[in-house]
Write a protein that holds these residues in place. Structure first.
Motif, PDB file in Angstrom:
ATOM      1  N   UNK A 111       0.798  -1.232   0.000  1.00 10.45           N
ATOM      2  CA  UNK A 111       0.000   0.000   0.000  1.00 10.45           C
ATOM      3  C   UNK A 111       0.831   1.282   0.000  1.00 10.45           C
ATOM      4  N   UNK A 112       1.823   1.408   0.885  1.00 10.13           N
ATOM      5  CA  UNK A 112       2.602   2.641   0.937  1.00 10.13           C
ATOM      6  C   UNK A 112       3.953   2.402   1.590  1.00 10.13           C
ATOM      7  N   UNK A 113       4.896   3.278   1.269  1.00  9.95           N
ATOM      8  CA  UNK A 113       6.210   3.234   1.910  1.00  9.95           C
ATOM      9  C   UNK A 113       6.348   4.311   2.962  1.00  9.95           C
ATOM     10  N   UNK A 114       5.231   4.926   3.334  1.00 11.95           N
ATOM     11  CA  UNK A 114       5.225   6.009   4.308  1.00 11.95           C
ATOM     12  C   UNK A 114       4.438   5.571   5.543  1.00 11.95           C
ATOM     13  N   UNK A 124      -2.081  -1.023  10.671  1.00 15.26           N
ATOM     14  CA  UNK A 124      -1.540  -1.608  11.904  1.00 15.26           C
ATOM     15  C   UNK A 124      -0.314  -2.479  11.608  1.00 15.26           C
ATOM     16  N   UNK A 125       0.548  -1.964  10.775  1.00 17.82           N
ATOM     17  CA  UNK A 125       1.777  -2.656  10.423  1.00 17.82           C
ATOM     18  C   UNK A 125       2.862  -1.611  10.218  1.00 17.82           C
ATOM     19  N   UNK A 126       4.093  -1.934  10.577  1.00 14.09           N
ATOM     20  CA  UNK A 126       5.195  -1.002  10.388  1.00 14.09           C
ATOM     21  C   UNK A 126       6.025  -1.409   9.175  1.00 14.09           C
ATOM     22  N   UNK A 127       6.779  -0.472   8.663  1.00 13.24           N
ATOM     23  CA  UNK A 127       7.655  -0.780   7.543  1.00 13.24           C
ATOM     24  C   UNK A 127       8.698  -1.814   7.943  1.00 13.24           C
ATOM     25  N   UNK A 128       9.189  -1.744   9.187  1.00 14.74           N
ATOM     26  CA  UNK A 128      10.187  -2.711   9.662  1.00 14.74           C
ATOM     27  C   UNK A 128       9.631  -4.129   9.627  1.00 14.74           C
ATOM     28  N   UNK A 129       8.368  -4.299  10.048  1.00 17.98           N
ATOM     29  CA  UNK A 129       7.746  -5.627  10.034  1.00 17.98           C
ATOM     30  C   UNK A 129       7.545  -6.100   8.597  1.00 17.98           C
ATOM     31  N   UNK A 130       7.152  -5.211   7.720  1.00 20.20           N
ATOM     32  CA  UNK A 130       7.017  -5.565   6.309  1.00 20.20           C
ATOM     33  C   UNK A 130       8.338  -6.099   5.758  1.00 20.20           C
ATOM     34  N   UNK A 131       9.404  -5.346   6.041  1.00 19.24           N
ATOM     35  CA  UNK A 131      10.724  -5.719   5.525  1.00 19.24           C
ATOM     36  C   UNK A 131      11.199  -7.035   6.129  1.00 19.24           C
ATOM     37  N   UNK A 132      10.918  -7.217   7.417  1.00 21.06           N
ATOM     38  CA  UNK A 132      11.329  -8.449   8.107  1.00 21.06           C
ATOM     39  C   UNK A 132      10.662  -9.673   7.480  1.00 21.06           C
ATOM     40  N   UNK A 156       0.975  12.917  -0.391  1.00 23.32           N
ATOM     41  CA  UNK A 156       1.630  14.068  -0.996  1.00 23.32           C
ATOM     42  C   UNK A 156       2.874  13.593  -1.747  1.00 23.32           C
ATOM     43  N   UNK A 157       3.588  14.536  -2.322  1.00 19.49           N
ATOM     44  CA  UNK A 157       4.753  14.168  -3.128  1.00 19.49           C
ATOM     45  C   UNK A 157       5.802  13.432  -2.298  1.00 19.49           C
ATOM     46  N   UNK A 158       5.980  13.864  -1.050  1.00 15.53           N
ATOM     47  CA  UNK A 158       6.975  13.229  -0.182  1.00 15.53           C
ATOM     48  C   UNK A 158       6.626  11.774   0.108  1.00 15.53           C
ATOM     49  N   UNK A 159       5.357  11.499   0.395  1.00 14.36           N
ATOM     50  CA  UNK A 159       4.962  10.127   0.715  1.00 14.36           C
ATOM     51  C   UNK A 159       5.056   9.221  -0.512  1.00 14.36           C
ATOM     52  N   UNK A 160       4.774   9.770  -1.681  1.00 11.00           N
ATOM     53  CA  UNK A 160       4.925   8.977  -2.914  1.00 11.00           C
ATOM     54  C   UNK A 160       6.392   8.634  -3.146  1.00 11.00           C
ATOM     55  N   UNK A 161       7.286   9.609  -2.873  1.00 14.86           N
ATOM     56  CA  UNK A 161       8.722   9.355  -3.025  1.00 14.86           C
ATOM     57  C   UNK A 161       9.181   8.253  -2.068  1.00 14.86           C
ATOM     58  N   UNK A 162       8.622   8.224  -0.857  1.00 16.21           N
ATOM     59  CA  UNK A 162       8.980   7.176   0.103  1.00 16.21           C
ATOM     60  C   UNK A 162       8.551   5.801  -0.400  1.00 16.21           C
ATOM     61  N   UNK A 163       7.403   5.741  -1.065  1.00 14.45           N
ATOM     62  CA  UNK A 163       6.946   4.475  -1.640  1.00 14.45           C
ATOM     63  C   UNK A 163       7.889   4.014  -2.737  1.00 14.45           C
ATOM     64  N   UNK A 164       8.286   4.938  -3.601  1.00 17.60           N
ATOM     65  CA  UNK A 164       9.211   4.589  -4.680  1.00 17.60           C
ATOM     66  C   UNK A 164      10.567   4.157  -4.132  1.00 17.60           C
ATOM     67  N   UNK A 166      11.055   2.668  -1.245  1.00 18.42           N
ATOM     68  CA  UNK A 166      10.892   1.329  -0.680  1.00 18.42           C
ATOM     69  C   UNK A 166      10.961   0.274  -1.778  1.00 18.42           C
ATOM     70  N   UNK A 167      10.309   0.533  -2.895  1.00 19.83           N
ATOM     71  CA  UNK A 167      10.340  -0.397  -4.031  1.00 19.83           C
ATOM     72  C   UNK A 167      11.776  -0.603  -4.509  1.00 19.83           C
ATOM     73  N   UNK A 168      12.525   0.495  -4.574  1.00 17.13           N
ATOM     74  CA  UNK A 168      13.918   0.419  -5.024  1.00 17.13           C
ATOM     75  C   UNK A 168      14.796  -0.285  -3.989  1.00 17.13           C
ATOM     76  N   UNK A 169      14.586   0.028  -2.710  1.00 13.44           N
ATOM     77  CA  UNK A 169      15.388  -0.564  -1.641  1.00 13.44           C
ATOM     78  C   UNK A 169      15.250  -2.084  -1.607  1.00 13.44           C
TER      79      UNK A 169
END
Length: 226
Positions: A111-114, A124-132, A156-164, A166-169
């Motif tokens: 859904x999002x990288x933000x 109800x999930x964190x990015x760290x748990x997703x990555x784990x 916003x533009x910042x949150x979209x950049x965070x999603x992109x 995450x995809x790259x990371x």
């Protein structure tokens, strides 16, 4: 919005305001009988010779999924299968069993990288748990597919950049990105003011008329963001 289509408790969608916790409690699901599931699997496998199964359930019951894997392993069935999953439902032990039983791909709702947008979505999930969880999936050589939503209220533009980022990371190669859609029966449609959304009284009729005329919701002004 699933229970709006399939659930029994539709009165939940007519209040002035309802918390997300209340919203979840008033939504109901129906689990299929295990014997009925076994009958379908055996019919597909032994009678029709089907070796690829797609479990269509956006949030599968993990105990039932584990039972499904045990059944395939115990009966030495040569099956490849695909399922949806939640990041907080899996650990290395269960994923190893699912892989042994023939799991090829798990489809996640990233859904999002933000973190801020995830909270607004009540994920109800964190990015760290997703990555784990994704790291375990990848190490077990299970394909990790998934989806992202762009344009959720508050995006916003910042949150979209965070999603992109995450995809790259994570070097994701199998994913989809969809524009946000406001659907009848969703939490946002029940509590639009929480997201600064204005819904006209006849918004569902506007949406239905658009579908009948062959349009889609992206071409239709059926709500406003204040």
């Amino acid at each position: 919005s699933h229970s709006y289509l399939w659930g029994k408790k539709r009165e939940v969608f007519c209040p002035n305001h309802i918390s997300h916790g209340q919203f979840q409690k008033l939504n109901s699901i129906r689990l299929r009988n295990w014997d009925n599931i076994v009958q379908e699997i055996e019919n597909d496998y032994y009678f029709h010779g089907i070796g690829n199964l797609y479990i269509v359930d956006s949030t599968p019951n993990i105990s039932l999924l584990s039972k499904f894997a045990d059944y395939i392993i115990e009966n030495d069935m040569k099956i490849n299968w695909f399922a949806f999953g939640r990041f907080d439902s899996f650990n290395h032990e269960i994923l190893s069993k699912l892989k042994q039983s023939g799991l090829v791909t798990l489809y996640f709702g990233w859904e999002s990288g933000d973190e801020r947008i995830l909270k607004r979505m009540y994920k109800r999930i964190t990015l760290d748990k997703m990555k784990e969880t994704y790291a375990i999936v990848k190490n077990l050589n299970i394909h990790g597919a998934g989806s992202f939503i762009v344009g959720h209220p508050g995006e916003n533009e910042e949150s979209i950049k965070k999603t992109l980022c995450l995809i790259e990371e994570l070097n994701l190669t199998n994913y989809s990105m969809s524009a946000f859609r406001l659907t009848p029966g969703s939490y946002i449609s029940v509590n639009p003011s929480e997201y600064n959304i204005i819904l006209p009284n006849n918004w569902k009729q506007i949406l239905l008329k658009a579908y009948i005329e062959g349009k889609n919701e992206f071409e239709t002004d059926y709500y406003l963001i204040n």
